[in-house]
Motif scaffolding. Structure first.
Motif, PDB file in Angstrom:
ATOM      1  N   ASN A  97      46.249  40.961  24.243  1.00  0.00           N
ATOM      2  CA  ASN A  97      47.709  40.645  24.104  1.00  0.00           C
ATOM      3  C   ASN A  97      48.440  40.020  25.330  1.00  0.00           C
ATOM      4  O   ASN A  97      49.533  40.063  25.095  1.00  0.00           O
ATOM      5  CB  ASN A  97      48.152  42.149  23.603  1.00  0.00           C
ATOM      6  CG  ASN A  97      48.407  42.952  24.812  1.00  0.00           C
ATOM      7  OD1 ASN A  97      47.678  42.683  25.785  1.00  0.00           O
ATOM      8  ND2 ASN A  97      48.485  44.149  24.339  1.00  0.00           N
ATOM      9  N   ARG A  98      47.695  39.621  26.307  1.00  0.00           N
ATOM     10  CA  ARG A  98      48.219  38.744  27.288  1.00  0.00           C
ATOM     11  C   ARG A  98      48.619  39.710  28.370  1.00  0.00           C
ATOM     12  O   ARG A  98      49.273  39.247  29.210  1.00  0.00           O
ATOM     13  CB  ARG A  98      48.974  37.637  26.791  1.00  0.00           C
ATOM     14  CG  ARG A  98      48.345  36.704  26.010  1.00  0.00           C
ATOM     15  CD  ARG A  98      49.479  35.388  25.822  1.00  0.00           C
ATOM     16  NE  ARG A  98      48.813  34.465  24.845  1.00  0.00           N
ATOM     17  CZ  ARG A  98      49.298  33.495  24.261  1.00  0.00           C
ATOM     18  NH1 ARG A  98      50.533  33.202  24.755  1.00  0.00           N
ATOM     19  NH2 ARG A  98      48.703  32.589  23.653  1.00  0.00           N
ATOM     20  N   ARG A  99      48.707  41.143  28.214  1.00  0.00           N
ATOM     21  CA  ARG A  99      49.297  41.858  29.239  1.00  0.00           C
ATOM     22  C   ARG A  99      48.205  41.855  30.299  1.00  0.00           C
ATOM     23  O   ARG A  99      46.977  41.990  29.887  1.00  0.00           O
ATOM     24  CB  ARG A  99      49.459  43.188  28.630  1.00  0.00           C
ATOM     25  CG  ARG A  99      50.577  43.304  27.882  1.00  0.00           C
ATOM     26  CD  ARG A  99      51.098  44.422  27.146  1.00  0.00           C
ATOM     27  NE  ARG A  99      52.460  44.338  26.348  1.00  0.00           N
ATOM     28  CZ  ARG A  99      53.371  45.248  26.130  1.00  0.00           C
ATOM     29  NH1 ARG A  99      53.182  46.292  27.009  1.00  0.00           N
ATOM     30  NH2 ARG A  99      54.132  44.933  25.518  1.00  0.00           N
ATOM     31  N   VAL A 100      48.596  42.350  31.647  1.00  0.00           N
ATOM     32  CA  VAL A 100      47.747  42.438  32.679  1.00  0.00           C
ATOM     33  C   VAL A 100      47.429  43.645  33.080  1.00  0.00           C
ATOM     34  O   VAL A 100      48.413  44.684  33.098  1.00  0.00           O
ATOM     35  CB  VAL A 100      48.000  41.508  33.821  1.00  0.00           C
ATOM     36  CG1 VAL A 100      47.280  41.678  34.941  1.00  0.00           C
ATOM     37  CG2 VAL A 100      48.135  39.869  33.427  1.00  0.00           C
ATOM     38  N   VAL A 101      46.499  44.306  33.364  1.00  0.00           N
ATOM     39  CA  VAL A 101      45.959  45.755  33.594  1.00  0.00           C
ATOM     40  C   VAL A 101      45.427  45.598  34.724  1.00  0.00           C
ATOM     41  O   VAL A 101      44.519  44.933  35.203  1.00  0.00           O
ATOM     42  CB  VAL A 101      44.976  46.332  32.321  1.00  0.00           C
ATOM     43  CG1 VAL A 101      44.943  47.732  32.955  1.00  0.00           C
ATOM     44  CG2 VAL A 101      45.617  46.318  30.990  1.00  0.00           C
ATOM     45  N   LYS A 102      45.754  46.403  35.724  1.00  0.00           N
ATOM     46  CA  LYS A 102      45.150  46.649  37.059  1.00  0.00           C
ATOM     47  C   LYS A 102      44.302  47.848  36.996  1.00  0.00           C
ATOM     48  O   LYS A 102      44.889  49.155  36.678  1.00  0.00           O
ATOM     49  CB  LYS A 102      46.172  46.987  38.000  1.00  0.00           C
ATOM     50  CG  LYS A 102      45.619  46.815  39.414  1.00  0.00           C
ATOM     51  CD  LYS A 102      46.860  46.979  40.680  1.00  0.00           C
ATOM     52  CE  LYS A 102      47.720  46.037  40.641  1.00  0.00           C
ATOM     53  NZ  LYS A 102      48.679  46.251  41.920  1.00  0.00           N
ATOM     54  N   LEU A 103      43.059  47.825  37.342  1.00  0.00           N
ATOM     55  CA  LEU A 103      41.969  48.765  36.942  1.00  0.00           C
ATOM     56  C   LEU A 103      41.195  49.200  38.433  1.00  0.00           C
ATOM     57  O   LEU A 103      41.031  48.170  38.983  1.00  0.00           O
ATOM     58  CB  LEU A 103      41.052  48.510  35.772  1.00  0.00           C
ATOM     59  CG  LEU A 103      41.638  48.500  34.621  1.00  0.00           C
ATOM     60  CD1 LEU A 103      40.674  47.834  33.487  1.00  0.00           C
ATOM     61  CD2 LEU A 103      42.246  49.649  34.083  1.00  0.00           C
TER      62      LEU A 103
END
Length: 74
Positions: free
Chosen positions: A47-53
């Motif tokens: 969904n083009r969201r960026v996640v920091k993992l």
């Protein structure tokens, strides 16, 4: 912890990765690797969201069967 070389290969190929965070498949993050540092990885989801993992999670190609860390602990 995933190696820089592995992350670079995923980034260059643009291959989708699965980040396994726990025993529940619904908690997995699926996307492509954008960037990383010593502690975290940036993943762009569908969904083009960026996640920091965190880098301590399990990173694997999305095309492979899911690795379940809970089943191996038992």
């Amino acid at each position: 912890m995933i190696l820089d070389e592995e992350l670079d290969a995923y980034r260059l190929s643009g291959e989708k990765v699965r980040v396994v965070r726990d025993g529940l498949e619904s908690n997995d993050v699926i996307g492509i690797v954008l960037a990383w540092d010593d502690e975290q990885v940036l993943i762009r989801r569908q969904n083009r969201r960026v996640v920091k993992l965190d880098r301590s999670y399990t990173y694997q190609p999305f095309s492979e069967p899911r690795y379940n860390p809970v089943e191996l602990d038992n």
